[in-house]
Scaffold this motif. Structure first.
Motif, PDB file in Angstrom:
ATOM      1  N   ARG A  94       0.826  -1.210   0.000  1.00 31.97           N
ATOM      2  CA  ARG A  94       0.000   0.000   0.000  1.00 31.97           C
ATOM      3  C   ARG A  94       0.861   1.261   0.000  1.00 31.97           C
ATOM      4  O   ARG A  94       0.440   2.306  -0.502  1.00 31.97           O
ATOM      5  CB  ARG A  94      -0.908  -0.022   1.234  1.00 31.97           C
ATOM      6  N   ASN A  95       2.068   1.155   0.570  1.00 27.40           N
ATOM      7  CA  ASN A  95       2.955   2.316   0.674  1.00 27.40           C
ATOM      8  C   ASN A  95       4.152   2.236  -0.276  1.00 27.40           C
ATOM      9  O   ASN A  95       5.184   2.869  -0.017  1.00 27.40           O
ATOM     10  CB  ASN A  95       3.439   2.445   2.125  1.00 27.40           C
ATOM     11  N   ALA A  96       3.971   1.507  -1.356  1.00 29.14           N
ATOM     12  CA  ALA A  96       5.069   1.350  -2.313  1.00 29.14           C
ATOM     13  C   ALA A  96       5.454   2.669  -2.968  1.00 29.14           C
ATOM     14  O   ALA A  96       6.549   2.791  -3.539  1.00 29.14           O
ATOM     15  CB  ALA A  96       4.683   0.330  -3.377  1.00 29.14           C
ATOM     16  N   ASP A  97       4.575   3.668  -2.872  1.00 26.57           N
ATOM     17  CA  ASP A  97       4.873   4.973  -3.466  1.00 26.57           C
ATOM     18  C   ASP A  97       5.666   5.879  -2.530  1.00 26.57           C
ATOM     19  O   ASP A  97       6.002   7.007  -2.889  1.00 26.57           O
ATOM     20  CB  ASP A  97       3.578   5.675  -3.878  1.00 26.57           C
ATOM     21  N   LEU A  98       5.972   5.398  -1.324  1.00 26.41           N
ATOM     22  CA  LEU A  98       6.720   6.206  -0.372  1.00 26.41           C
ATOM     23  C   LEU A  98       8.218   5.955  -0.494  1.00 26.41           C
ATOM     24  O   LEU A  98       8.654   4.945  -1.031  1.00 26.41           O
ATOM     25  CB  LEU A  98       6.277   5.887   1.067  1.00 26.41           C
ATOM     26  N   PRO A 155       3.089  11.178  -1.387  1.00 27.17           N
ATOM     27  CA  PRO A 155       1.893  11.992  -1.630  1.00 27.17           C
ATOM     28  C   PRO A 155       1.025  12.110  -0.385  1.00 27.17           C
ATOM     29  O   PRO A 155       0.728  11.120   0.274  1.00 27.17           O
ATOM     30  CB  PRO A 155       1.159  11.212  -2.733  1.00 27.17           C
ATOM     31  N   ASP A 156       0.621  13.349  -0.065  1.00 28.34           N
ATOM     32  CA  ASP A 156      -0.304  13.538   1.046  1.00 28.34           C
ATOM     33  C   ASP A 156      -1.741  13.391   0.547  1.00 28.34           C
ATOM     34  O   ASP A 156      -1.974  12.932  -0.582  1.00 28.34           O
ATOM     35  CB  ASP A 156      -0.071  14.892   1.724  1.00 28.34           C
ATOM     36  N   GLN A 157      -2.720  13.793   1.347  1.00 27.06           N
ATOM     37  CA  GLN A 157      -4.127  13.634   0.976  1.00 27.06           C
ATOM     38  C   GLN A 157      -4.503  14.444  -0.257  1.00 27.06           C
ATOM     39  O   GLN A 157      -5.464  14.124  -0.951  1.00 27.06           O
ATOM     40  CB  GLN A 157      -5.024  14.035   2.153  1.00 27.06           C
ATOM     41  N   GLN A 158      -3.743  15.516  -0.515  1.00 22.80           N
ATOM     42  CA  GLN A 158      -3.995  16.342  -1.701  1.00 22.80           C
ATOM     43  C   GLN A 158      -3.150  15.898  -2.900  1.00 22.80           C
ATOM     44  O   GLN A 158      -3.187  16.526  -3.950  1.00 22.80           O
ATOM     45  CB  GLN A 158      -3.700  17.813  -1.396  1.00 22.80           C
ATOM     46  N   GLY A 159      -2.392  14.842  -2.728  1.00 18.97           N
ATOM     47  CA  GLY A 159      -1.555  14.344  -3.807  1.00 18.97           C
ATOM     48  C   GLY A 159      -0.239  15.082  -3.956  1.00 18.97           C
ATOM     49  O   GLY A 159       0.489  14.862  -4.923  1.00 18.97           O
ATOM     50  N   LEU A 160       0.079  15.954  -2.984  1.00 17.17           N
ATOM     51  CA  LEU A 160       1.321  16.720  -3.035  1.00 17.17           C
ATOM     52  C   LEU A 160       2.430  15.977  -2.296  1.00 17.17           C
ATOM     53  O   LEU A 160       2.195  15.327  -1.273  1.00 17.17           O
ATOM     54  CB  LEU A 160       1.118  18.102  -2.420  1.00 17.17           C
ATOM     55  N   ASP A 161       3.644  16.077  -2.813  1.00 18.60           N
ATOM     56  CA  ASP A 161       4.768  15.438  -2.141  1.00 18.60           C
ATOM     57  C   ASP A 161       5.003  16.134  -0.808  1.00 18.60           C
ATOM     58  O   ASP A 161       5.115  17.359  -0.748  1.00 18.60           O
ATOM     59  CB  ASP A 161       6.025  15.524  -3.003  1.00 18.60           C
ATOM     60  N   ALA A 162       5.063  15.351   0.278  1.00 18.17           N
ATOM     61  CA  ALA A 162       5.134  15.940   1.612  1.00 18.17           C
ATOM     62  C   ALA A 162       5.854  15.006   2.571  1.00 18.17           C
ATOM     63  O   ALA A 162       6.045  13.817   2.299  1.00 18.17           O
ATOM     64  CB  ALA A 162       3.725  16.222   2.142  1.00 18.17           C
ATOM     65  N   LEU A 163       6.268  15.582   3.700  1.00 18.92           N
ATOM     66  CA  LEU A 163       6.803  14.787   4.803  1.00 18.92           C
ATOM     67  C   LEU A 163       5.619  14.141   5.514  1.00 18.92           C
ATOM     68  O   LEU A 163       4.752  14.823   6.045  1.00 18.92           O
ATOM     69  CB  LEU A 163       7.570  15.688   5.780  1.00 18.92           C
ATOM     70  N   TYR A 195       4.460   0.833   9.062  1.00 18.84           N
ATOM     71  CA  TYR A 195       5.401   0.982   7.951  1.00 18.84           C
ATOM     72  C   TYR A 195       6.773   1.419   8.452  1.00 18.84           C
ATOM     73  O   TYR A 195       7.806   0.915   7.997  1.00 18.84           O
ATOM     74  CB  TYR A 195       4.854   1.999   6.952  1.00 18.84           C
ATOM     75  N   ALA A 196       6.811   2.353   9.413  1.00 15.96           N
ATOM     76  CA  ALA A 196       8.094   2.836   9.933  1.00 15.96           C
ATOM     77  C   ALA A 196       8.868   1.704  10.604  1.00 15.96           C
ATOM     78  O   ALA A 196      10.088   1.581  10.416  1.00 15.96           O
ATOM     79  CB  ALA A 196       7.857   3.984  10.921  1.00 15.96           C
ATOM     80  N   ILE A 197       8.182   0.853  11.371  1.00 12.14           N
ATOM     81  CA  ILE A 197       8.866  -0.269  12.013  1.00 12.14           C
ATOM     82  C   ILE A 197       9.421  -1.227  10.967  1.00 12.14           C
ATOM     83  O   ILE A 197      10.556  -1.727  11.093  1.00 12.14           O
ATOM     84  CB  ILE A 197       7.918  -0.998  12.973  1.00 12.14           C
ATOM     85  N   LEU A 198       8.655  -1.496   9.934  1.00  8.33           N
ATOM     86  CA  LEU A 198       9.134  -2.399   8.877  1.00  8.33           C
ATOM     87  C   LEU A 198      10.394  -1.850   8.212  1.00  8.33           C
ATOM     88  O   LEU A 198      11.330  -2.602   7.906  1.00  8.33           O
ATOM     89  CB  LEU A 198       8.024  -2.623   7.842  1.00  8.33           C
ATOM     90  N   GLN A 199      10.450  -0.534   8.024  1.00 12.07           N
ATOM     91  CA  GLN A 199      11.636   0.055   7.407  1.00 12.07           C
ATOM     92  C   GLN A 199      12.797   0.121   8.405  1.00 12.07           C
ATOM     93  O   GLN A 199      13.967  -0.014   8.010  1.00 12.07           O
ATOM     94  CB  GLN A 199      11.313   1.448   6.871  1.00 12.07           C
ATOM     95  N   GLN A 200      12.516   0.311   9.679  1.00  8.11           N
ATOM     96  CA  GLN A 200      13.573   0.267  10.683  1.00  8.11           C
ATOM     97  C   GLN A 200      14.187  -1.132  10.764  1.00  8.11           C
ATOM     98  O   GLN A 200      15.402  -1.280  10.961  1.00  8.11           O
ATOM     99  CB  GLN A 200      13.030   0.691  12.050  1.00  8.11           C
TER     100      GLN A 200
END
Length: 252
Positions: A94-98, A155-163, A195-200
């Motif tokens: 689901r987060n493959a775009d991050l 992408p955030d909720q508006q589709g903009l690249d964001a932290l 997701y953060a734990i999986l990447q850690q």
């Protein structure tokens, strides 16, 4: 008081905090055991402290020491044995775009703004929701710790690249310690904490570190539920680390 955790470890000065409101159960009172914050060996003692169930908050190494309660259980993941379950694989897909990157622990205005939004949504009225830049540094950074910020962007909720999330993480000789993770409260559907734990875990494997320390797990506590879903989870019983029993996982 003076204490030594074992015959092979150095003597430490340990202090017990005064009673304070419990951060997990609002109607309870808590106390902490704290390693002397002025000990010049703190950076060297940190890996040992983690292995004894301690945790870092700012410059303090502490663990709960409540006379009437033993609900806080130190937990860590064995990185060599972990494999994602079906829901965690779905989270990754689901987060493959991050994308994520590891940065020096230097606070930015963008990070602080996200942190304040997160606290306002997740901890409203809990005393942390008015944290400013000084509070941020005092809580998350340490003068002696090897701390890094894992930034997660997309992408955030508006589709903009964001932290979208920041995982504050300490590097030690025997593992990574997940100090604190905060994320965009409008992106609940992404399960960014998981997701953060999986990447850690992936990061720890790259560094060939054996463990990812997750702090404390509490049975039947809603905000702690996610930790029990990671396999290869180990718990510290005050003497040794061992797999968190299946019946304990089911308690909450």
């Amino acid at each position: 008081m003076l204490a030594s955790m074992s015959a092979s470890t150095p003597q430490l000065r340990l202090f017990q905090s005064t009673p304070h409101p419990c951060g997990y159960w609002p109607l309870r009172t808590a106390r902490d055991l704290v390693i002397d914050p002025d000990d010049p060996r703190l950076a060297r003692l940190y890996p040992l402290g983690l292995s004894w169930g301690f945790r870092r908050s700012g410059n303090l190494l502490y663990r709960p020491q409540c006379p009437q309660c033993q609900a806080c259980v130190p937990v860590r993941i064995d990185c060599t044995r972990f494999h994602p379950n079906r829901n965690q694989r779905r989270c990754l897909k689901r987060n493959a775009d991050l994308r994520w990157q590891v940065l020096p622990a230097v606070r930015t205005d963008e990070q602080l703004a996200l942190y304040q939004r997160y606290l306002g949504a997740r901890h409203a009225g809990g005393g942390m929701d008015n944290h400013n830049a000084i509070d941020y540094d005092r809580f998350l950074l340490g003068d002696w710790s090897q701390t890094r910020f894992m930034e997660i962007r997309g992408p955030d909720q508006q589709g903009l690249d964001a932290l979208l999330a920041v995982a504050v993480t300490d590097i030690t000789d025997n593992g990574l310690s997940a100090v604190y993770t905060y994320y965009d409260p409008d992106c609940q559907h992404r399960s960014l904490g998981t997701y953060a734990i999986l990447q850690q875990l992936q990061w720890a494997r790259r560094l060939q570190l054996p463990h990812l320390y997750l702090g404390y797990w509490i049975a039947r506590h809603r905000k702690m539920d996610y930790k029990r879903h990671f396999n290869a989870l180990e718990a510290y019983d005050g003497q040794q680390w061992q797999p968190l029993a299946a019946n304990k996982r089911a308690e909450d």
